[in-house]
Design a protein around this motif. Structure first.
Motif, PDB file in Angstrom:
ATOM      1  N   GLY A   1       0.807  -1.212   0.000  1.00  0.00           N
ATOM      2  CA  GLY A   1       0.000   0.000   0.000  1.00  0.00           C
ATOM      3  C   GLY A   1       0.841   1.262   0.000  1.00  0.00           C
TER       4      GLY A   1
ATOM      5  N   PHE B   1      -7.759   1.752   0.967  1.00  0.00           N
ATOM      6  CA  PHE B   1      -6.796   0.706   1.328  1.00  0.00           C
ATOM      7  C   PHE B   1      -7.452  -0.402   2.143  1.00  0.00           C
ATOM      8  CE2 PHE B   1      -4.142   4.381   0.536  1.00  0.00           C
ATOM      9  CZ  PHE B   1      -2.965   3.886   0.007  1.00  0.00           C
TER      10      PHE B   1
ATOM     11  N   TYR C   1      -5.855   6.170  -3.760  1.00  0.00           N
ATOM     12  CA  TYR C   1      -5.044   4.979  -4.036  1.00  0.00           C
ATOM     13  C   TYR C   1      -5.317   4.602  -5.485  1.00  0.00           C
ATOM     14  CZ  TYR C   1      -2.983   0.313  -3.453  1.00  0.00           C
ATOM     15  OH  TYR C   1      -2.205  -0.812  -3.585  1.00  0.00           O
TER      16      TYR C   1
ATOM     17  N   GLY D   1      -6.623   1.343  -6.556  1.00  0.00           N
ATOM     18  CA  GLY D   1      -7.717   0.868  -5.715  1.00  0.00           C
ATOM     19  C   GLY D   1      -8.940   0.481  -6.514  1.00  0.00           C
TER      20      GLY D   1
END
Length: 529
Positions: free
Chosen positions: A92, A178, A508, A511
Motif C-alpha cells: 500500500g 486501502f 489509491y 484501488g
C-alpha cells in the motif's frame, strides 16, 4: 503449555486430514507464486488475471486457517502473521509513493512484487518443513496479546469509518481505498491471537471480533461488482455503450493490480512552469505529454487539486498517476495551481503551500484558473494542445472549481475571465463540493459558489465520481447536480456511486474505486474528445 481441549493433539503426530490439506494448499501456494511471476513480466488488466487475484486472496485466508487448525504452535505460526501484515502495508505505502512520483521507481516496484510473493513463499516453504513444537515465553505472549489489542482498537475505528459516514478528515481517504490491505492486517492479528490464547471462551470472543473487523474491511472490495453494474447502467443511460480501444483498461477491475499497482507510463513531463506572477502570488503548472508523438494536436485534460480552497497543491496532492495515465493515452494533461484562501478557518490537516495563500475569494480563484486558460490558448502550439477538445477535472474543492470553470466557459458570458478560444468537451468532477463554499466562509458570485446555477441544456456532458459514505461532500450534492441538469433538459450526466467510499477514496490509484471509475472515464473522454 496446555493446549485448548478442542485442539489438543499429540505434538508428535499430525492428523492425516490436516496433513493432506496442508500439502494441497502448499502446492497451490507454489503454483500461484510461479503464475504471479508470469504476471509481473507482462502485467495486464485482462479479466483472466482476476482468477489469479481471487486465488491469491483465498490462499492468504487459507494459510491463516491452516495455522489455526495446526494442533500445536510453531515458530512459523508466530512469524507468518507479521510477514502478512508487513507485506500488505508495504504494498500500500509503496504503490502510493510510486503513483505520486514524477520519476519511475523500478526499485520500489520490485519491492512491491517481493511483498506480494513473500506470504506465498513463506507458506510454501513451511508446508514442506517439519517444524517442532514451540512454546513462547509467557512475557513474550503478553506483549503480543497487548499488540493485538491495540491493532483491534485501530480495527474498530477503521470499521466505523467504513460503515458510518461521519467526518474523519484525511484518514477517511486512507481507510476506504486501502481497506482490503488493512483487512489482511486485521486478519493477521486474528491468526496471531488464535495461537496465543488458551482459554476456549476468550479465544471464541477474540477470534470472533477479529473476523468481524476483517469482514467489514472486505466489504468495499466485495461490492466492486455492484459498483460496476450500477455505473455501467448510468453510463449507457447518459451517454451510450462504452467504446473500446486497445490502449484502454480491458476490465473495470484487476485484483492483481490492486496489490502490485498499475504499470508506469513512459511520458514527457515539464514541472513548475510559471503561467502567472505578480507581487502577491506566483502560479505554476505541471504538464504531462505523450512521448515522441507524431500527432499534430492532442486533446487536453486540465486537472485542479482539492483542499477546501485553502490547502493542497498540484503534484502528489492530486493523484499524479492520473496525469501520467492520460498523457500515455494521448492527452496533454495540465496540473495547475490557484490561490488558496485565508478567508476560511476550516482545516483538512494537509499541507498548505505558504506562497499560494492570500485573502482570495471564489472569484479570485476562478480568475487564476481563467488566467491559465488564456495562457493555454496563447501557448497551445508549444504543447500540441487541441483547444477544440478540452476536459476539466478535479476533486472536492477542485471538483467545484472544475465544474464552475467548465460551465462558465460553455456559458459564454464570462469571456472577461476565461479564454473564449477553448471548447469544453466534457467535465469529470470527483466528489465536487458544489454546495460547501459558503459554509466555510468562502465568498464570491452566487453562480461560482454553487456552479449548478450555471447549468444549461447545452452544458458539457458530465461524469461524476461520488463516494456514498463521503462525510465531507454528501452524495446528495452530486445527485442535485444531475437533477438540475435533467430539469434543464441536459440528460448527459452520469454518477459513479462508490459503496462505502469516503472522501478522496480515489487517492489509491490502483484501488477498486479508482480502477472502476478510470475504466469509464477513459471511454467517456474518448467518446467526446
Amino acid at each position: 503449555m496446555q493446549e485448548p481441549v478442542f485442539l489438543r493433539q499429540s505434538v508428535t503426530s499430525t492428523p492425516s486430514l490436516y496433513k493432506y490439506l496442508n500439502r494441497f494448499i502448499g502446492t497451490i501456494n507454489v503454483i500461484v507464486f510461479i503464475a504471479s511471476i508470469v504476471y509481473f513480466l507482462n502485467p495486464s488488466t485482462h479479466a483472466g488475471w482476476n482468477v489469479l487475484g481471487g486465488i491469491y486472496i483465498v490462499l492468504l485466508l487459507s494459510n491463516g486457517l491452516l495455522i489455526y487448525l495446526k494442533p500445536y504452535t510453531t515458530t512459523f505460526m508466530l512469524w507468518y502473521p507479521f510477514l502478512l501484515a508487513i507485506s500488505m502495508l508495504t504494498m500500500g505505502i509503496l504503490n502510493y509513493s510510486i503513483s505520486n512520483s514524477y520519476e519511475a521507481k523500478p526499485l520500489m516496484q520490485m519491492v512491491v512484487y517481493i511483498a506480494f510473493l513473500l506470504p506465498l513463499f513463506v507458506a510454501s516453504i513451511s508446508t514442506f518443513l517439519e517444524e517442532r513444537y514451540f512454546e513462547p515465553h509467557k512475557l513474550f505472549k503478553i506483549i503480543l496479546i497487548v499488540m493485538v489489542g491495540f491493532v483491534y482498537l485501530l480495527g474498530f475505528y477503521f470499521s466505523s469509518i467504513i460503515v458510518v459516514p461521519y467526518e474523519h478528515g484525511v484518514i477517511e481517504a486512507i481507510v476506504t481505498s486501502f481497506s482490503l490491505l488493512f483487512g489482511f492486517v486485521f486478519f493477521a492479528a486474528t491468526i496471531l491471537i488464535s495461537k496465543l490464547i488458551d482459554n476456549r471462551k476468550l479465544l471464541f470472543i477474540a477470534g470472533g471480533i477479529g473476523l468481524i473487523i476483517t469482514s467489514i474491511h472486505f466489504l468495499p472490495f466485495l461490492s466492486t461488482q455492484s459498483t460496476i453494474v450500477n455505473l455501467d447502467k448510468q453510463f449507457k443511460e447518459a451517454f451510450q455503450e462504452p467504446t473500446n480501444n486497445k490502449s484502454f483498461l480491458r476490465h473495470p477491475f484487476s485484483i492483481p493490480a490492486y496489490f502490485v499497482g498499475m504499470p508506469q507510463q513512459d511520458i514527457q513531463i515539464e514541472k513548475d512552469v510559471i503561467f502567472y506572477e505578480d507581487d502577491d502570488i506566483t502560479l505554476r503548472f505541471d504538464v504531462f505529454m505523450p512521448k515522441e508523438s507524431q500527432t499534430t494536436k492532442h486533446p487536453v485534460l486540465v486537472r485542479i487539486h482539492g483542499g477546501a480552497w485553502k490547502s493542497g497543491d498540484k503534484g502528489a496532492d492530486n493523484v499524479m498517476q492520473m496525469n501520467k495515465y492520460f498523457a500515455d493515452q494521448g492527452y496533454v494533461v495540465y496540473d495547475i495551481q490557484y490561490g488558496l484562501s485565508t478567508l476560511t478557518t476550516y482545516d483538512l490537516g494537509i499541507d498548505t503551500p505558504m506562497h499560494l495563500i492570500g485573502p482570495f475569494t471564489m472569484d479570485d480563484m476562478l480568475s487564476h484558473i481563467g488566467i491559465f486558460t488564456n495562457y493555454l490558448a496563447e501557448h497551445a502550439n508549444e504543447y500540441k494542445a487541441d483547444l477544440d477538445s478540452v476536459f476539466f477535472s478535479g476533486g472536492s474543492a477542485g471538483g467545484q472549481l472544475a465544474t464552475a470553470t467548465a460551465l462558465a466557459i460553455e456559458n459564454g458570458s464570462y469571456n472577461d475571465i476565461f479564454s473564449d478560444t477553448i471548447t469544453v468537451k466534457g467535465l469529470i468532477p470527483f466528489y465536487p463540493a458544489n454546495k460547501s463554499a459558503r459554509a466555510i466562509n468562502i465568498t464570491g458570485r452566487d453562480e461560482f459558489l454553487e456552479p449548478e446555477n450555471l447549468i444549461r441544456e447545452s452544458s458539457p456532458p458530465t461524469l461524476i465520481y461520488q463516494g456514498k459514505n463521503d462525510s465531507l461532500v454528501d452524495w446528495e450534492t452530486a445527485q442535485s447536480f444531475k437533477d438540475k441538469s435533467m430539469e434543464k433538459g441536459n440528460k448527459h450526466v452520469a454518477i459513479g456511486y462508490m459503496p462505502f467510499a469516503g472522501h478522496a477514496s480515489d487517492y489509491y490509484f490502483p484501488g477498486f474505486y479508482n480502477q472502476v471509475f478510470l475504466y469509464y472515464m477513459e471511454r467517456f473522454m474518448w467518446m467526446y474528445k
